[in-house]
Design an enzyme around this catalytic site. Structure first.
Site, mmCIF file in Angstrom:
data_model
loop_
_atom_site.group_PDB
_atom_site.id
_atom_site.type_symbol
_atom_site.label_atom_id
_atom_site.label_comp_id
_atom_site.label_asym_id
_atom_site.label_seq_id
_atom_site.Cartn_x
_atom_site.Cartn_y
_atom_site.Cartn_z
ATOM 1 N N ASP A 6 0.825 -1.226 0.066
ATOM 2 C CA ASP A 6 0.012 -0.058 0.069
ATOM 3 C C ASP A 6 0.997 1.297 -0.080
ATOM 4 O O ASP A 6 2.210 1.084 0.171
ATOM 5 C CB ASP A 6 -0.966 0.089 1.292
ATOM 6 C CG ASP A 6 -1.735 1.205 1.411
ATOM 7 O OD1 ASP A 6 -2.395 1.791 0.425
ATOM 8 O OD2 ASP A 6 -1.797 1.876 2.375
ATOM 9 N N SER A 7 0.263 2.336 -0.246
ATOM 10 C CA SER A 7 0.998 3.513 -0.111
ATOM 11 C C SER A 7 1.590 3.834 1.175
ATOM 12 O O SER A 7 2.343 4.716 1.483
ATOM 13 C CB SER A 7 0.190 4.722 -0.860
ATOM 14 O OG SER A 7 -1.026 4.656 0.158
ATOM 15 N N CYS A 69 -3.856 -0.850 -1.943
ATOM 16 C CA CYS A 69 -3.993 0.520 -2.229
ATOM 17 C C CYS A 69 -4.911 0.618 -3.441
ATOM 18 O O CYS A 69 -4.700 0.020 -4.285
ATOM 19 C CB CYS A 69 -2.633 1.042 -2.675
ATOM 20 S SG CYS A 69 -2.775 2.871 -3.063
ATOM 21 N N GLU A 148 -5.551 9.157 9.693
ATOM 22 C CA GLU A 148 -3.886 9.002 10.060
ATOM 23 C C GLU A 148 -3.666 9.770 11.229
ATOM 24 O O GLU A 148 -2.891 9.645 11.942
ATOM 25 C CB GLU A 148 -3.090 9.502 8.764
ATOM 26 C CG GLU A 148 -3.407 8.645 7.860
ATOM 27 C CD GLU A 148 -2.130 8.347 6.964
ATOM 28 O OE1 GLU A 148 -1.234 9.273 6.683
ATOM 29 O OE2 GLU A 148 -2.240 7.167 6.252
ATOM 30 N N CYS A 180 -11.110 3.096 -0.715
ATOM 31 C CA CYS A 180 -10.104 3.559 -0.324
ATOM 32 C C CYS A 180 -9.632 2.728 1.021
ATOM 33 O O CYS A 180 -10.433 2.207 1.744
ATOM 34 C CB CYS A 180 -9.934 5.064 0.199
ATOM 35 S SG CYS A 180 -8.525 5.731 0.995
ATOM 36 N N HIS A 182 -8.393 3.372 3.672
ATOM 37 C CA HIS A 182 -8.679 4.095 4.942
ATOM 38 C C HIS A 182 -10.131 3.942 5.445
ATOM 39 O O HIS A 182 -10.334 4.162 6.691
ATOM 40 C CB HIS A 182 -8.231 5.562 5.203
ATOM 41 C CG HIS A 182 -6.635 5.417 4.981
ATOM 42 N ND1 HIS A 182 -5.812 5.107 4.090
ATOM 43 C CD2 HIS A 182 -5.663 6.103 5.805
ATOM 44 C CE1 HIS A 182 -4.539 5.246 4.351
ATOM 45 N NE2 HIS A 182 -4.563 6.228 5.507
HETATM 46 N N1 DGL Z 1 -3.967 4.056 0.240
HETATM 47 C C1 DGL Z 1 -4.749 4.767 -0.749
HETATM 48 C C2 DGL Z 1 -5.704 4.349 -1.329
HETATM 49 O O1 DGL Z 1 -6.442 3.143 -0.995
HETATM 50 C C3 DGL Z 1 -4.894 5.997 0.229
HETATM 51 C C4 DGL Z 1 -3.793 6.955 0.669
HETATM 52 C C5 DGL Z 1 -3.099 7.548 -0.221
HETATM 53 O O2 DGL Z 1 -3.603 8.424 -0.974
HETATM 54 O O3 DGL Z 1 -1.934 7.168 -0.580
HETATM 55 O O4 DGL Z 1 -6.341 4.814 -2.538
#
Ligand code: DGL
Length: 261
Positions: A6-7, A69, A148, A180, A182
């Site tokens: 993931d990011s 992600c 976050e 997403c 989160h």
């Molecule tokens: N992990 C990203 C997503 O699911 C969210 C956080 C980011 O923008 O990196 O799109």
């Protein structure tokens, strides 16, 4: 090992879903916390990062890749599949399938980062299954930083969620995709604000189901993944806040390892 990237830390919602669905498999997770967020970056940059993340996991023992992600799944899946000869799972298709199955009116809302919404990947995939479906997408860029910051139960977060969901409520959607990593952490607020009648589709659960089915159908690949219940969580930058978010997401103590890529 199952490689999940993931990011940042949010993709641990996918790790949690995978651990819950197919417990025991060894997992290696890479969170690119040094370069997060991906959701506000260009497709070219996200593709480059996603390829580097995949390479990192494969070099560290992953045999299959899960792109946790949504942003990377939206824009980089094709490039990853083309470049690497391993099974690759993304979080978009399973969520789309669940949404189309559960929607009675075919009136579906999608919330995600700016990059995910801009890619139109959810619309295109839903329309490929049901051309008549009505899809309404809303980018919610403030939700990732709120999660976050740990502002999961704050009244300010409720107000912002309400504002983002207003246009979807007006359209009377019957299904909402949490597009997403989160957003599962805000599910309680999202459910309250969008209304009980709307089915909420959590893409982290969908991909865990897909993985389970794949391993049942390909026991040869399953047997090559270690099954010692081990997990490594590696990030490209460690801060106290990332550690806090990781603990809150997995609801247990987490030891983050640091690696540069
Ligand atoms: N992990 C990203 C997503 O699911 C969210 C956080 C980011 O923008 O990196 O799109």
């Amino acid at each position: 090992m199952i490689g999940i990237f993931d990011s940042g830390i949010g993709g641990l919602t996918v790790v949690k879903a995978v651990m819950g669905k197919i417990p025991g498999y060894d997992i290696i997770y890479f969170g690119d916390t040094a370069r997060t967020p991906y959701g506000s970056k260009s497709s070219e940059t996200v593709i480059q990062y996603a390829i580097e993340d995949t390479e990192f996991l494969l070099n560290n023992g992953a045999n299959i890749i899960v792109v946790a992600c949504n942003t990377a799944s939206s824009v980089a899946t094709d490039s990853i599949v083309k470049k690497f000869d391993v099974p690759v799972f993304e979080v978009i298709t399973p969520a789309v399938e669940l949404a189309v199955e559960s929607s009675r009116k075919m009136s579906i809302g999608v919330i995600g980062t700016r990059a995910t919404v801009k890619s139109c990947v959810y619309e295109n995939k839903i329309k490929a299954i049901n051309a008549g479906a009505k899809i309404y997408s809303v980018a919610c860029p403030l939700l990732v930083p709120l999660v976050e910051e740990g502002w999961i139960n704050r009244p300010e977060t409720s107000m912002i969620v309400k504002k983002y969901l207003h246009s979807l409520k007006v359209k009377q959607i019957d299904t909402l995709i949490l597009g997403c990593t989160h957003y599962p952490l805000l599910k309680h607020i999202i459910c309250r604000k969008i209304g009980k009648r709307v089915n909420i589709i959590d893409s982290s659960l969908g991909v865990a189901d897909k993985l389970e089915k794949f391993l049942q159908e390909h026991p040869d690949i399953g047997s090559r993944l270690g099954k010692n219940g081990k997990s490594r969580i590696i990030v490209s930058d460690i801060t106290a806040q990332f550690e806090k978010t990781a603990k809150a997401t997995l609801r247990r103590n987490v030891v983050l390892e640091h690696a540069r890529i």
